[in-house]
Write a protein that holds these residues in place. Sequence first.
Motif, PDB file in Angstrom:
ATOM      1  N   GLY A 110       0.793  -1.223   0.000  1.00 17.24           N
ATOM      2  CA  GLY A 110       0.000   0.000   0.000  1.00 17.24           C
ATOM      3  C   GLY A 110       0.825   1.273   0.000  1.00 17.24           C
ATOM      4  N   LEU A 111       2.108   1.156  -0.276  1.00 17.10           N
ATOM      5  CA  LEU A 111       2.998   2.316  -0.165  1.00 17.10           C
ATOM      6  C   LEU A 111       2.893   3.296  -1.330  1.00 17.10           C
ATOM      7  CD1 LEU A 111       6.261   0.573   1.135  1.00 17.10           C
ATOM      8  CD2 LEU A 111       4.786   2.151   2.407  1.00 17.10           C
ATOM      9  N   CYS A 112       2.493   2.795  -2.497  1.00 20.40           N
ATOM     10  CA  CYS A 112       2.583   3.650  -3.686  1.00 20.40           C
ATOM     11  C   CYS A 112       1.227   3.839  -4.362  1.00 20.40           C
ATOM     12  CB  CYS A 112       3.592   3.071  -4.676  1.00 20.40           C
ATOM     13  SG  CYS A 112       3.217   1.393  -5.211  1.00 20.40           S
ATOM     14  N   ASP A 113       1.155   4.904  -5.144  1.00 17.20           N
ATOM     15  CA  ASP A 113      -0.056   5.230  -5.913  1.00 17.20           C
ATOM     16  C   ASP A 113       0.099   4.884  -7.390  1.00 17.20           C
ATOM     17  OD1 ASP A 113      -1.294   6.628  -3.640  1.00 17.20           O
ATOM     18  OD2 ASP A 113       0.312   8.086  -3.964  1.00 17.20           O
ATOM     19  N   VAL A 114       1.353   4.906  -7.851  1.00 17.86           N
ATOM     20  CA  VAL A 114       1.656   4.689  -9.267  1.00 17.86           C
ATOM     21  C   VAL A 114       2.782   3.666  -9.369  1.00 17.86           C
ATOM     22  CG1 VAL A 114       2.368   5.760 -11.434  1.00 17.86           C
ATOM     23  CG2 VAL A 114       1.040   7.086  -9.769  1.00 17.86           C
ATOM     24  N   VAL A 115       2.678   2.763 -10.344  1.00 16.66           N
ATOM     25  CA  VAL A 115       3.698   1.734 -10.548  1.00 16.66           C
ATOM     26  C   VAL A 115       4.303   1.903 -11.942  1.00 16.66           C
ATOM     27  CG1 VAL A 115       4.149  -0.744 -10.708  1.00 16.66           C
ATOM     28  CG2 VAL A 115       2.491   0.111  -9.039  1.00 16.66           C
ATOM     29  N   ILE A 116       5.643   1.865 -11.995  1.00 13.76           N
ATOM     30  CA  ILE A 116       6.350   1.835 -13.265  1.00 13.76           C
ATOM     31  C   ILE A 116       6.799   0.396 -13.501  1.00 13.76           C
ATOM     32  CG2 ILE A 116       8.221   2.836 -14.639  1.00 13.76           C
ATOM     33  CD1 ILE A 116       6.295   4.936 -13.446  1.00 13.76           C
ATOM     34  N   VAL A 117       6.355  -0.207 -14.593  1.00 12.58           N
ATOM     35  CA  VAL A 117       6.752  -1.578 -14.922  1.00 12.58           C
ATOM     36  C   VAL A 117       7.881  -1.509 -15.947  1.00 12.58           C
ATOM     37  CG1 VAL A 117       6.029  -3.802 -15.855  1.00 12.58           C
ATOM     38  CG2 VAL A 117       4.429  -2.444 -14.479  1.00 12.58           C
ATOM     39  N   SER A 118       9.102  -1.799 -15.493  1.00  8.49           N
ATOM     40  CA  SER A 118      10.262  -1.760 -16.383  1.00  8.49           C
ATOM     41  C   SER A 118      11.044  -3.065 -16.274  1.00  8.49           C
ATOM     42  CB  SER A 118      11.166  -0.567 -16.055  1.00  8.49           C
ATOM     43  OG  SER A 118      11.560  -0.590 -14.700  1.00  8.49           O
ATOM     44  N   SER A 119      10.311  -4.143 -16.217  1.00 10.70           N
ATOM     45  CA  SER A 119      10.877  -5.488 -16.095  1.00 10.70           C
ATOM     46  C   SER A 119      11.018  -6.109 -17.495  1.00 10.70           C
ATOM     47  CB  SER A 119       9.963  -6.341 -15.219  1.00 10.70           C
ATOM     48  OG  SER A 119       8.647  -6.345 -15.750  1.00 10.70           O
ATOM     49  N   PRO A 120      11.679  -7.265 -17.613  1.00  9.46           N
ATOM     50  CA  PRO A 120      11.805  -7.917 -18.924  1.00  9.46           C
ATOM     51  C   PRO A 120      10.446  -8.132 -19.601  1.00  9.46           C
ATOM     52  CG  PRO A 120      13.314  -8.936 -17.382  1.00  9.46           C
ATOM     53  CD  PRO A 120      12.474  -7.971 -16.584  1.00  9.46           C
ATOM     54  N   ASN A 121      10.457  -8.051 -20.922  1.00  8.05           N
ATOM     55  CA  ASN A 121       9.209  -8.053 -21.700  1.00  8.05           C
ATOM     56  C   ASN A 121       8.253  -9.177 -21.331  1.00  8.05           C
ATOM     57  OD1 ASN A 121      10.669  -6.079 -22.996  1.00  8.05           O
ATOM     58  ND2 ASN A 121      10.639  -7.040 -25.011  1.00  8.05           N
ATOM     59  N   MET A 122       8.800 -10.381 -21.177  1.00  8.24           N
ATOM     60  CA  MET A 122       7.942 -11.557 -20.994  1.00  8.24           C
ATOM     61  C   MET A 122       7.260 -11.554 -19.632  1.00  8.24           C
ATOM     62  SD  MET A 122      11.271 -12.124 -20.333  1.00  8.24           S
ATOM     63  CE  MET A 122      12.373 -12.926 -19.154  1.00  8.24           C
ATOM     64  N   THR A 123       7.662 -10.650 -18.728  1.00  9.68           N
ATOM     65  CA  THR A 123       7.017 -10.566 -17.412  1.00  9.68           C
ATOM     66  C   THR A 123       5.888  -9.540 -17.366  1.00  9.68           C
ATOM     67  OG1 THR A 123       8.515  -8.865 -16.534  1.00  9.68           O
ATOM     68  CG2 THR A 123       9.232 -11.161 -16.353  1.00  9.68           C
ATOM     69  N   HIS A 124       5.775  -8.708 -18.406  1.00  9.26           N
ATOM     70  CA  HIS A 124       4.799  -7.612 -18.364  1.00  9.26           C
ATOM     71  C   HIS A 124       3.373  -8.101 -18.144  1.00  9.26           C
ATOM     72  CE1 HIS A 124       7.406  -4.467 -20.739  1.00  9.26           C
ATOM     73  NE2 HIS A 124       8.014  -4.951 -19.667  1.00  9.26           N
ATOM     74  N   TYR A 125       3.011  -9.152 -18.886  1.00  4.05           N
ATOM     75  CA  TYR A 125       1.618  -9.619 -18.858  1.00  4.05           C
ATOM     76  C   TYR A 125       1.153  -9.942 -17.444  1.00  4.05           C
ATOM     77  CZ  TYR A 125      -2.274 -12.899 -19.211  1.00  4.05           C
ATOM     78  OH  TYR A 125      -3.463 -13.555 -19.018  1.00  4.05           O
ATOM     79  N   GLN A 126       1.863 -10.824 -16.758  1.00  6.18           N
ATOM     80  CA  GLN A 126       1.408 -11.246 -15.432  1.00  6.18           C
ATOM     81  C   GLN A 126       1.454 -10.102 -14.430  1.00  6.18           C
ATOM     82  OE1 GLN A 126      -0.023 -14.401 -14.879  1.00  6.18           O
ATOM     83  NE2 GLN A 126      -0.777 -13.099 -13.204  1.00  6.18           N
ATOM     84  N   ILE A 127       2.491  -9.278 -14.511  1.00  5.31           N
ATOM     85  CA  ILE A 127       2.584  -8.140 -13.594  1.00  5.31           C
ATOM     86  C   ILE A 127       1.419  -7.189 -13.810  1.00  5.31           C
ATOM     87  CG2 ILE A 127       3.935  -6.086 -13.008  1.00  5.31           C
ATOM     88  CD1 ILE A 127       6.468  -7.729 -13.581  1.00  5.31           C
TER      89      ILE A 127
END
Length: 354
Positions: free
Chosen positions: A58-75
């Motif tokens: 619960g610490l954040c309001d906005v998330v930046i997803v900058s992980s490897p491409n194949m992980t984007h979907y599940q995240i």
Amino acid sequence: MMGREHLINLYHLRDHGVSVVCAADPHPTSLDSALDLAHSFNWPLQVFSGHKEMLDSGLCDVVIVSSPNMTHYQILMDIIAHPKPHHVLVEKPLCTTVPHCQQVVDAAKKRPDIMVQVGLEYRYMPPVAKLIEIVKGGEVGPIRMVAIREHRFPFLVKVNNWNRFNANSGGTLVEKCCHFFDLMRLIVGANPVRVMASGAMDVNHKNEVYDGKVPDIIDNAYAIVEFDNGSRGMLDLCMFAEGSKNEQEISVVGDVGKGEAFVPEGIVRFGTREAGRNGVQTIQTVDERIKYDGLHHGSSFLEHLNFLHAIRNKGTQAPEVDLIDGLISVTIGVAAQVSIEQGRFVTMEEVLKG
């Protein structure tokens, strides 16, 4: 690497009331790098080994997803499904496959309390933005042709060499070139109909072996994209062209004139058929809002600035690069990869229907 790049950009937005409070990464070395960078900014970063724990904090309001491409979907699916709404900026490509992109789009429709922007930031590079302004102002007339050349260095080394294989990256024309397919669509103001491409892995990575496997990512290609308003786009990609003055060159030709953008020179040229060669104007572009050039000539800073503005005006302003933009840029890339494999035109319809 891109996670650190985003940290630095967000640090330069601190006078806009932005702070980074936490980070998640299952790769300890990457997490240590994030901590070192955050500490240099005097940011007390709380770290997690997984994104689910970070979301639950619960610490954040906005998330930046900058992980490897194949992980984007599940995240992304986990973020969208989480009880607490988190706005999201996800790095390109949105996902590595069209079905996964479609599932993210459908899931996000059920969460109107969440804003998702896709990191197709090349449109914010000052010379590209100026060229788009000229084109949208009608100064070249109806657009007939868009040609984009990227001649650059090979793919960089990433965590566990994930970007050496199509199964992880989506393929070069998805991983790298979704940027350019997005620009084509934005410039011509139309949707793609079909794609023809030719490409191969001719020079790079051929002598590399990872866990007994040789990389399968192409390092050069030509791709032609036909749009539903009759305009055409062409991509010329070469990833063994370090001896280039510019990494990206974009040409837009209409009935009336022609505009060109050059990166990193930061130059835009514009001329009309009537005025001819002697009438071509050269513009050196600068965007005074940029406080950090970074890896992409200030475009990531402007991306964050625009995303922040959209968040603070939610309800009256949508993100400038939305999930549909992300989906279509991936779809064109997938169609181009299939075209190379099968040696034929590939329609958007067949790729979207899977």
